[in-house]
Design a protein around this motif. Structure first.
Motif, PDB file in Angstrom:
ATOM      1  N   PHE A  86       0.828  -1.199   0.000  1.00  0.00           N
ATOM      2  CA  PHE A  86       0.000   0.000   0.000  1.00  0.00           C
ATOM      3  C   PHE A  86       0.869   1.257   0.000  1.00  0.00           C
ATOM      4  CE2 PHE A  86      -1.864   3.456   2.418  1.00  0.00           C
ATOM      5  CZ  PHE A  86      -3.102   3.625   1.817  1.00  0.00           C
ATOM      6  N   VAL A  87       1.852   1.309   0.910  1.00  0.00           N
ATOM      7  CA  VAL A  87       2.720   2.493   1.005  1.00  0.00           C
ATOM      8  C   VAL A  87       3.526   2.669  -0.274  1.00  0.00           C
ATOM      9  CG1 VAL A  87       4.703   3.490   2.227  1.00  0.00           C
ATOM     10  CG2 VAL A  87       2.827   2.464   3.516  1.00  0.00           C
ATOM     11  N   ASP A  88       3.988   1.569  -0.861  1.00  0.00           N
ATOM     12  CA  ASP A  88       4.728   1.622  -2.114  1.00  0.00           C
ATOM     13  C   ASP A  88       3.867   2.261  -3.210  1.00  0.00           C
ATOM     14  OD1 ASP A  88       7.123   0.928  -3.643  1.00  0.00           O
ATOM     15  OD2 ASP A  88       5.889  -0.571  -4.645  1.00  0.00           O
ATOM     16  N   ALA A  89       2.629   1.814  -3.324  1.00  0.00           N
ATOM     17  CA  ALA A  89       1.726   2.339  -4.354  1.00  0.00           C
ATOM     18  C   ALA A  89       1.367   3.795  -4.084  1.00  0.00           C
ATOM     19  CB  ALA A  89       0.459   1.483  -4.426  1.00  0.00           C
ATOM     20  N   LEU A  90       1.056   4.124  -2.839  1.00  0.00           N
ATOM     21  CA  LEU A  90       0.716   5.504  -2.491  1.00  0.00           C
ATOM     22  C   LEU A  90       1.909   6.418  -2.736  1.00  0.00           C
ATOM     23  CD1 LEU A  90      -1.211   7.616  -1.273  1.00  0.00           C
ATOM     24  CD2 LEU A  90      -0.358   6.944   0.993  1.00  0.00           C
ATOM     25  N   GLY A  91       3.094   5.972  -2.323  1.00  0.00           N
ATOM     26  CA  GLY A  91       4.297   6.775  -2.519  1.00  0.00           C
ATOM     27  C   GLY A  91       4.557   7.073  -3.985  1.00  0.00           C
ATOM     28  N   MET A  92       4.383   6.084  -4.836  1.00  0.00           N
ATOM     29  CA  MET A  92       4.600   6.295  -6.272  1.00  0.00           C
ATOM     30  C   MET A  92       3.607   7.320  -6.830  1.00  0.00           C
ATOM     31  SD  MET A  92       7.232   4.581  -7.146  1.00  0.00           S
ATOM     32  CE  MET A  92       7.092   4.714  -8.940  1.00  0.00           C
ATOM     33  N   ARG A  93       2.364   7.281  -6.363  1.00  0.00           N
ATOM     34  CA  ARG A  93       1.368   8.256  -6.808  1.00  0.00           C
ATOM     35  C   ARG A  93       1.758   9.656  -6.346  1.00  0.00           C
ATOM     36  NH1 ARG A  93      -2.361   4.708  -8.483  1.00  0.00           N
ATOM     37  NH2 ARG A  93      -4.284   5.514  -9.408  1.00  0.00           N
ATOM     38  N   LEU A  94       2.239   9.769  -5.133  1.00  0.00           N
ATOM     39  CA  LEU A  94       2.639  11.074  -4.604  1.00  0.00           C
ATOM     40  C   LEU A  94       3.838  11.632  -5.374  1.00  0.00           C
ATOM     41  CD1 LEU A  94       2.215  10.379  -0.786  1.00  0.00           C
ATOM     42  CD2 LEU A  94       0.779  11.839  -2.230  1.00  0.00           C
ATOM     43  N   LEU A  95       4.785  10.765  -5.701  1.00  0.00           N
ATOM     44  CA  LEU A  95       5.928  11.205  -6.506  1.00  0.00           C
ATOM     45  C   LEU A  95       5.471  11.731  -7.860  1.00  0.00           C
ATOM     46  CD1 LEU A  95       8.660   8.451  -5.898  1.00  0.00           C
ATOM     47  CD2 LEU A  95       8.353  10.617  -4.701  1.00  0.00           C
ATOM     48  N   ALA A  96       4.515  11.049  -8.460  1.00  0.00           N
ATOM     49  CA  ALA A  96       3.990  11.485  -9.759  1.00  0.00           C
ATOM     50  C   ALA A  96       3.317  12.846  -9.655  1.00  0.00           C
ATOM     51  CB  ALA A  96       2.996  10.454 -10.293  1.00  0.00           C
ATOM     52  N   GLY A  97       2.834  13.176  -8.457  1.00  0.00           N
ATOM     53  CA  GLY A  97       2.205  14.474  -8.227  1.00  0.00           C
ATOM     54  C   GLY A  97       3.179  15.552  -7.810  1.00  0.00           C
ATOM     55  N   GLY A  98       4.482  15.248  -7.831  1.00  0.00           N
ATOM     56  CA  GLY A  98       5.496  16.246  -7.523  1.00  0.00           C
ATOM     57  C   GLY A  98       5.960  16.272  -6.085  1.00  0.00           C
ATOM     58  N   HIS A  99       5.500  15.352  -5.263  1.00  0.00           N
ATOM     59  CA  HIS A  99       5.924  15.304  -3.865  1.00  0.00           C
ATOM     60  C   HIS A  99       7.270  14.585  -3.725  1.00  0.00           C
ATOM     61  CE1 HIS A  99       2.159  16.823  -2.177  1.00  0.00           C
ATOM     62  NE2 HIS A  99       1.513  16.059  -3.052  1.00  0.00           N
ATOM     63  N   ARG A 100       7.926  14.825  -2.598  1.00  0.00           N
ATOM     64  CA  ARG A 100       9.104  14.059  -2.210  1.00  0.00           C
ATOM     65  C   ARG A 100       8.722  13.299  -0.937  1.00  0.00           C
ATOM     66  NH1 ARG A 100      13.914  16.742  -1.009  1.00  0.00           N
ATOM     67  NH2 ARG A 100      15.015  14.907  -1.764  1.00  0.00           N
ATOM     68  N   VAL A 101       8.935  11.998  -0.940  1.00  0.00           N
ATOM     69  CA  VAL A 101       8.346  11.119   0.074  1.00  0.00           C
ATOM     70  C   VAL A 101       9.426  10.405   0.879  1.00  0.00           C
ATOM     71  CG1 VAL A 101       6.814   9.154   0.484  1.00  0.00           C
ATOM     72  CG2 VAL A 101       6.332  10.751  -1.398  1.00  0.00           C
ATOM     73  N   ALA A 102       9.330  10.504   2.191  1.00  0.00           N
ATOM     74  CA  ALA A 102      10.187   9.733   3.098  1.00  0.00           C
ATOM     75  C   ALA A 102       9.313   8.730   3.843  1.00  0.00           C
ATOM     76  CB  ALA A 102      10.905  10.640   4.088  1.00  0.00           C
ATOM     77  N   VAL A 103       9.773   7.491   3.921  1.00  0.00           N
ATOM     78  CA  VAL A 103       9.050   6.439   4.639  1.00  0.00           C
ATOM     79  C   VAL A 103       9.936   5.948   5.781  1.00  0.00           C
ATOM     80  CG1 VAL A 103       7.955   4.179   4.509  1.00  0.00           C
ATOM     81  CG2 VAL A 103       7.845   5.725   2.542  1.00  0.00           C
ATOM     82  N   LEU A 104       9.429   6.049   6.981  1.00  0.00           N
ATOM     83  CA  LEU A 104      10.135   5.543   8.162  1.00  0.00           C
ATOM     84  C   LEU A 104       9.413   4.274   8.583  1.00  0.00           C
ATOM     85  CD1 LEU A 104      10.581   8.931  10.068  1.00  0.00           C
ATOM     86  CD2 LEU A 104      11.944   7.959   8.199  1.00  0.00           C
ATOM     87  N   ALA A 105      10.011   3.140   8.277  1.00  0.00           N
ATOM     88  CA  ALA A 105       9.386   1.846   8.519  1.00  0.00           C
ATOM     89  C   ALA A 105       9.945   1.258   9.804  1.00  0.00           C
ATOM     90  CB  ALA A 105       9.642   0.907   7.345  1.00  0.00           C
ATOM     91  N   ILE A 106       9.099   1.147  10.812  1.00  0.00           N
ATOM     92  CA  ILE A 106       9.521   0.617  12.106  1.00  0.00           C
ATOM     93  C   ILE A 106       9.532  -0.892  12.029  1.00  0.00           C
ATOM     94  CG2 ILE A 106       9.157   0.655  14.579  1.00  0.00           C
ATOM     95  CD1 ILE A 106       9.629   3.385  13.287  1.00  0.00           C
ATOM     96  N   ASP A 107      10.735  -1.493  12.125  1.00  0.00           N
ATOM     97  CA  ASP A 107      10.891  -2.933  11.990  1.00  0.00           C
ATOM     98  C   ASP A 107      10.924  -3.634  13.348  1.00  0.00           C
ATOM     99  OD1 ASP A 107      10.998  -4.201   9.490  1.00  0.00           O
ATOM    100  OD2 ASP A 107      12.847  -3.158   9.000  1.00  0.00           O
ATOM    101  N   PRO A 108      10.408  -4.856  13.405  1.00  0.00           N
ATOM    102  CA  PRO A 108      10.522  -5.628  14.633  1.00  0.00           C
ATOM    103  C   PRO A 108      11.967  -6.008  14.896  1.00  0.00           C
ATOM    104  CG  PRO A 108       9.691  -7.007  12.871  1.00  0.00           C
ATOM    105  CD  PRO A 108       9.743  -5.604  12.327  1.00  0.00           C
ATOM    106  N   SER A 109      12.380  -5.948  16.152  1.00  0.00           N
ATOM    107  CA  SER A 109      13.725  -6.368  16.523  1.00  0.00           C
ATOM    108  C   SER A 109      13.663  -7.736  17.179  1.00  0.00           C
ATOM    109  CB  SER A 109      14.343  -5.364  17.505  1.00  0.00           C
ATOM    110  OG  SER A 109      14.579  -4.140  16.867  1.00  0.00           O
TER     111      SER A 109
END
Length: 335
Positions: free
Chosen positions: A73-96
């Motif tokens: 979902f985030v991958d698809a949303l991010g790509m759409r936002l980039l196409a709209g001229g946004h710059r996107v940072a994703v902070l993915a909290i991983d399990p340790s």
């Protein structure tokens, strides 16, 4: 030789972050995540310099039950936002790992398209076994990304029950992803999580899931009617989306922008961020007070015995706490 990458100068960190140099940005994030005392001092000096250049991004938290397809979902949303001229940072909290403390760090590979884009930045960050599974310095990482010019910052949690409250307390807009299915979308989603949501999106609303998603939306709308509003100016929404086909993603972002406009017009956005800053300050005070308490020689010497007495029922937790706090130098408050 310690094998550590040498630190940059304060000026070099600042210039690199402001220039959106991805290598320097990654090094700056490593700096703020470090538990080394000298690294911490340098990190705070850097953040102080960059603070005037922060706060301009849309801050969006994303959580959801396991299997809901957050990364797709985030991958698809991010790509759409980039196409709209946004710059996107994703902070993915991983399990340790509870054994090694290591991080799976799989989100970068699951966001296959977004990770290759020059206008996107993905930072898998280990939770460090902190309460709720939230990375210790996610807030500061967000500020660095904003200073580097990213105008959308998405914080993706491990899943419902993995620190969603902490994420909701650091973003402007909190999105909960649910699975389609007759009633199944409420399974695994706590009432408290629904109360945090600004939008609940029923994901995987494609193929056979499309009809089930419509049913799920009806159930969710009914559930939301019984919950108090989080913000006076915003009534939580529901929406069907698909990370696979992209259905609903444009509507979803319009809702994010509508939410931002509503909170900005009412003054709630300024108040929200101010309160988040104060809450952050107090959480740091609590964290550091506990660290100082545990590191106190007298407390460290007595703690094993007193904990054993509590476990064995030889003393009450209140008496144990009072004794340890007295050793630490805190005078017991009178009731």
């Amino acid at each position: 030789m310690t094998g550590r990458r040498p630190r940059l100068s304060l000026d070099a960190y600042e210039q690199g972050v402001r220039a959106a140099d991805r290598t320097v940005l990654a090094q700056a994030i490593t700096l703020v995540e470090s538990r080394n005392e000298s690294d911490g001092a340098l990190a705070q000096a850097l953040l102080t310099r960059l603070l005037p250049s922060t706060g301009g991004a849309r801050r969006v938290g994303v959580t959801g039950v396991p299997g809901v397809g957050k990364s797709t979902f985030v991958d698809a949303l991010g790509m759409r936002l980039l196409a709209g001229g946004h710059r996107v940072a994703v902070l993915a909290i991983d399990p340790s790992s509870t054994v090694s403390g290591g991080s799976i760090l799989g989100d970068k590979t699951r966001m296959a398209r977004l990770s290759l884009e020059p206008s996107a930045f993905i930072r898998p960050s280990p939770s460090g076994l902190s309460p709720g599974g939230i990375a210790r310095r996610t807030r500061e990482t967000m500020l660095l990304c904003e200073a580097a010019g990213f105008d959308v910052v998405i914080v993706e949690t491990v899943g419902v029950g993995q620190g969603e409250t902490a994420v909701a307390d650091m973003v402007d807009f909190f999105l909960v992803l649910a699975l389609p299915g007759a009633g199944d979308e409420l399974q695994g989603i706590k009432k408290g999580v629904l109360e945090l949501a600004d939008l609940i999106a029923v994901n995987k609303a494609d193929g056979d899931g499309e009809l089930r998603a419509r049913t799920a939306l009806g159930d969710l709308r009914a559930a939301l009617r019984y919950l108090p509003r989080k913000r006076p100016s915003w009534e939580p929404r529901t929406l069907a989306t698909s990370g696979q086909t992209g259905a609903g993603l444009d509507d979803l972002w319009r809702i994010v922008e509508e939410h931002h406009g509503a909170l900005h017009a009412s003054g709630e956005l300024t108040a929200l961020r101010s309160e988040q800053q104060r809450s952050w300050m107090w959480s740091l005070i609590s964290e550091r007070l506990e660290q100082a308490f545990r590191n106190h020689p007298g407390v460290a010497a007595q703690l094993p015995r007193i904990e054993a007495d509590v476990l064995a029922g030889r003393t009450t937790p209140t008496t144990a706490a009072d004794d340890l706090l007295a050793t630490f130098g805190v005078v017991r408050a009178r009731d």
